[in-house]
Scaffold this motif. Structure first.
Motif, mmCIF file in Angstrom:
data_model
loop_
_atom_site.group_PDB
_atom_site.id
_atom_site.type_symbol
_atom_site.label_atom_id
_atom_site.label_comp_id
_atom_site.label_asym_id
_atom_site.label_seq_id
_atom_site.Cartn_x
_atom_site.Cartn_y
_atom_site.Cartn_z
ATOM 1 N N ARG A 13 -41.765 -31.142 8.216
ATOM 2 C CA ARG A 13 -43.006 -30.733 8.696
ATOM 3 C C ARG A 13 -44.047 -31.768 8.797
ATOM 4 N NH1 ARG A 13 -41.643 -25.774 6.380
ATOM 5 N NH2 ARG A 13 -42.896 -26.049 4.749
ATOM 6 N N ARG B 63 -43.930 -34.543 11.830
ATOM 7 C CA ARG B 63 -44.110 -34.433 13.321
ATOM 8 C C ARG B 63 -44.861 -35.183 13.811
ATOM 9 N NH1 ARG B 63 -44.628 -27.722 13.383
ATOM 10 N NH2 ARG B 63 -43.949 -27.663 11.199
ATOM 11 N N LEU C 126 -36.692 -27.657 13.662
ATOM 12 C CA LEU C 126 -37.260 -28.999 13.354
ATOM 13 C C LEU C 126 -36.325 -30.125 13.969
ATOM 14 C CD1 LEU C 126 -38.838 -28.419 10.019
ATOM 15 C CD2 LEU C 126 -40.007 -29.096 11.846
ATOM 16 N N PHE D 299 -37.246 -32.960 16.600
ATOM 17 C CA PHE D 299 -37.260 -34.638 16.294
ATOM 18 C C PHE D 299 -36.284 -35.176 17.205
ATOM 19 C CE2 PHE D 299 -38.819 -33.128 11.971
ATOM 20 C CZ PHE D 299 -40.093 -33.736 11.928
#
Length: 147
Positions: free
Chosen positions: A24, A27, A60, A64
């Protein structure tokens, strides 16, 4: 204190939580490191049967991959994540994943997938009565038609 921590083994759940926290934090920094950490968390959470951690790690990973422009990889990863998210019902994270998938699929020229994801995102946003999600889902539909 460090001597005590060094002697203590980290259990699987703590390790997954640490990877998720670190992912996280990436990011807006290193997409490569974020993807690596999220992938480790995804695999470990799946192996341990930790659904909420697996869902977060999967989102996530998709984020990405999307940000890195790896659209085919993002779509493949999202196809594994999507059934798990659908089981949880309509949610903002599901709408966001579907929107990313719509944009990635449109960029790849897969307009059937793009429209399907955009329309599902719109339907679920309306179920949630969330005007912001509805607006961005409509934008995804527009992108599909523009392409």
């Amino acid at each position: 204190m460090q001597a005590e921590d060094a002697g203590r083994e980290v259990n699987a759940e703590e390790q997954i939580a640490a990877w998720l926290d670190a992912a996280r934090a990436q990011r807006r920094a290193s997409l490569t490191l974020g993807l690596e950490l999220a992938s480790k968390a995804w695999q470990a959470a799946a192996a341990q049967g930790l659904l909420s951690e697996q869902l977060e790690a999967g989102r996530l990973r998709a984020f990405f991959l999307f940000r890195r422009g790896q659209f085919s990889e993002m779509l493949a990863a999202s196809q594994r994540l999507l059934p798990l998210m659908r089981e949880q019902g309509s949610s903002a994270p599901l709408c966001e994943l579907l929107r990313w998938m719509a944009l990635a699929a449109a960029d790849q020229g897969d307009f059937e997938t793009a429209l399907s994801c955009a329309n599902e995102s719109l339907t679920r946003a309306r179920e949630l009565a969330d005007l912001r999600l509805t607006s961005v889902a409509l934008n995804a539909v527009g992108v599909c038609f523009e392409r």
